[in-house]
Enzyme design. Structure first.
Site, short mmCIF file in Angstrom:
data_model
loop_
_atom_site.label_atom_id
_atom_site.label_comp_id
_atom_site.label_asym_id
_atom_site.label_seq_id
_atom_site.Cartn_x
_atom_site.Cartn_y
_atom_site.Cartn_z
N SER A 237 0.23 -0.90 -0.04
CA SER A 237 -0.10 0.04 -0.27
C SER A 237 0.71 1.25 0.19
O SER A 237 2.11 1.05 0.20
CB SER A 237 -0.89 -0.27 1.40
OG SER A 237 -0.04 0.30 2.55
N LYS A 238 0.34 2.54 0.32
CA LYS A 238 1.26 3.75 -0.47
C LYS A 238 1.71 3.93 1.17
O LYS A 238 2.75 4.56 0.65
CB LYS A 238 0.03 4.53 -0.24
CG LYS A 238 -0.83 5.00 -1.60
CD LYS A 238 -1.61 6.70 -1.17
CE LYS A 238 -2.12 6.55 -2.29
NZ LYS A 238 -3.71 6.61 -2.21
N ARG A 239 2.15 3.06 2.59
CA ARG A 239 2.66 2.77 3.46
C ARG A 239 3.77 2.49 3.48
O ARG A 239 5.09 2.34 3.75
CB ARG A 239 2.40 2.34 4.86
CG ARG A 239 1.48 2.46 5.44
CD ARG A 239 0.88 2.08 6.52
NE ARG A 239 0.72 0.56 6.14
CZ ARG A 239 1.39 -0.44 6.34
NH1 ARG A 239 2.53 -0.29 6.92
NH2 ARG A 239 1.34 -1.43 6.01
N HIS A 240 4.01 1.96 2.15
CA HIS A 240 5.55 1.22 1.81
C HIS A 240 6.14 2.32 0.41
O HIS A 240 7.13 1.47 -0.26
CB HIS A 240 4.82 -0.54 1.02
CG HIS A 240 4.38 -1.15 1.89
ND1 HIS A 240 3.07 -1.15 1.97
CD2 HIS A 240 5.24 -2.11 2.52
CE1 HIS A 240 3.56 -2.61 3.05
NE2 HIS A 240 4.47 -2.26 3.34
N GLY A 241 5.74 2.81 0.05
CA GLY A 241 6.08 4.09 -1.20
C GLY A 241 5.21 4.06 -2.30
O GLY A 241 3.48 3.78 -2.07
#
Ligand code: GLU
Length: 467
Positions: A237-241
């Site tokens: 998800s966006k948390r990973h970039g």
């Protein structure tokens, strides 16, 4: 065997995620392998979350990925996607809801006017008076007793106790269908034979199977694919970039590189890691996809991409490069194709993305490159710089053989004068003509740049010494 028909059914609530692109790819691959049909259906019945911009972005990304579809409304000579919002207007979902209500397999619910989540009446009769008074009315599916079973190509036999599943809304009070209902109606009417989608939909599947059963329809073949994970093994998800196809396009990943990499995530094509997907269509076996979560590794993606950049025809890479420069809105090189192809040919050896290629090739195309700080402090401002550069201007002005051997001879001749070490001389020359300390081979670089550029740049370097 009858024709296979597959679909990709994104909800237009954001960009195309690489996981979505992989799902689309696996559906598309199987349709193409089997000579069947692939359909794009926009599932835009969530009016709060769906946007036209997202739909446009998803379609643009799919096109860029080379994932094409075979049917849809005619939009001036090509196919548009099917849109659930347009199908609502045709009364398609209402029609089947009424059939289920008549069979008492679905029912109307009327909600309290102040507490809009509180049901006040369930009925098989259309609650006309309530409707006239503006009450919220939904249609819900009545989950029958028993067990719901289906076979999943990856997970095998699946079994769900119906008692664990609650009645669910099919038609919302705004008149639009919910996903679990609309997806069944559309997959049936579009004669979809195989549904490959993310594992996150596994728990939705029994609800969908119940609707198929209630309507007396055969189900498609299901395959739920493990999700793509981030490094911490939670869903990517966006948390990973960045996760969107558009992002990877923006940083200069080629469509073929991304497709190759996404295919590798879960599908072992054979021994090879680098391949042209279109040539591997025949190897695609849905049941052969890995049933384990796979970790998305952006570095490996770049590595795969770099291999493609070096493997493809140079003029093809140049076309990709020009397309990408246009896409990003960067300054476009203006030069003849012969020169461009030479530049791209040497620079691609050292890079993995079009963006890196742009940076490395910049001084070959433009005069307004900037000197790296390290070049200025360590070389350009060194005591020997002036003398070396003057000699270089003299020798290069006289040089007529601008082959790699020719420029090498001059560089070595300057180094032999022992004004500074060979390494320092070479780095000073390299930085002077490109602004950088890491470039393609110095002699090749000089040979490609040619006399006019080299001499002009050496003169400019002298002029900016000590600045
Ligand atoms: N609209 C759903 C999604 O984007 C489609 C799931 C499916 O393929 O059935 O997740």
């Amino acid at each position: 065997m009858s024709e296979v028909r597959l679909r990709f059914a994104p909800s237009p609530t954001g960009h195309l995620h690489v996981g979505g692109a992989r799902t689309a790819l696996f559906n598309w691959l199987y349709a193409r392998k089997m000579g069947g049909k692939f359909i794009l259906r926009i599932e835009d019945t969530d009016l709060q979350r769906s946007t036209k911009e997202s739909e446009k972005a998803i379609i643009e990304s799919l096109r860029w990925c080379g994932i094409d579809w075979d049917e849809g409304p005619d939009v001036g000579g090509s196919y548009g996607p099917y849109r659930q919002s347009e199908r609502v207007l045709k009364g398609i979902y209402d029609h089947y809801a009424r059939i289920l209500i008549e069979k008492q397999m679905a029912y109307y619910t009327v909600y309290d006017k102040t507490d809009r989540k509180k049901p006040i009446l369930n009925t098989y009769e259309y609650p006309e008076e309530y409707a006239q008074q503006g009450y919220d009315i939904t249609v819900s599916f009545k989950v029958p007793e028993g067990i719901t079973r289906f076979y999943d190509l990856l997970k095998g036999d699946m079994e769900f106790q119906n008692s664990t599943i609650e009645d669910f809304v099919m038609i919302k009070s705004d008149g639009f269908p919910t996903y679990n209902y609309a997806v069944v109606i559309d997959d049936y009417l579009m004669r979809i034979t195989h549904v490959f989608r993310g594992e996150d939909h596994l728990s939705n599947t029994p609800k969908q199977i119940m609707v198929y059963n209630a309507l007396g329809w055969n189900t498609p073949q299901f395959m739920h694919i493990p999700l793509i994970l981030g490094f911490d093994r939670t869903p990517l998800s966006k948390r990973h970039g960045a996760t969107s196809v558009e992002h990877f396009r923006g940083i200069g990943i080629l469509s073929r590189g991304l497709m190759n990499y996404l295919a590798l995530l879960g599908w072992s094509v054979g021994e090879e890691e680098i391949f042209n997907l279109r040539e591997k269509l025949g190897n695609f076996e849905p049941g052969g996809i890995s049933n384990k979560g796979v970790v998305f590794d952006p570095e490996k993606l770049e590595w795969v991409n770099g291999k493609h950049m070096r493997m493809m025809e140079i003029d093809e890479l140049w076309k990709e490069f020009v397309g990408w420069v246009q896409f990003t809105g960067k300054k476009m090189p203006e030069c003849d194709e012969g020169y461009a192809v030479k530049v791209i040919g040497v620079c691609r050896e050292k890079v993995n993305t079009l963006s890196q290629l742009y940076d490395l090739s910049y001084p070959f195309f433009f005069d307004d490159y900037v000197f790296e700080d390290k070049f200025v402090s360590e070389y350009l401002n060194a005591p020997y710089a002036g003398e070396v550069l003057k000699k270089a201007i003299e020798f290069f002005t006289q040089l007529s053989d601008w082959s790699i051997e020719g420029t090498e001879k001059v560089c070595r001749a300057i180094a032999d004068m022992k004004i500074a070490s060979k390494n320092k001389v070479f780095q000073l020359l390299r930085g002077s003509v490109t602004g950088k300390l890491v470039t393609p081979g110095l002699f090749e670089t000089l040979s490609i740049l040619g006399k006019d550029r080299v001499v002009r740049r050496l003169e400019r370097s002298i002029a900016s010494m000590g600045c």
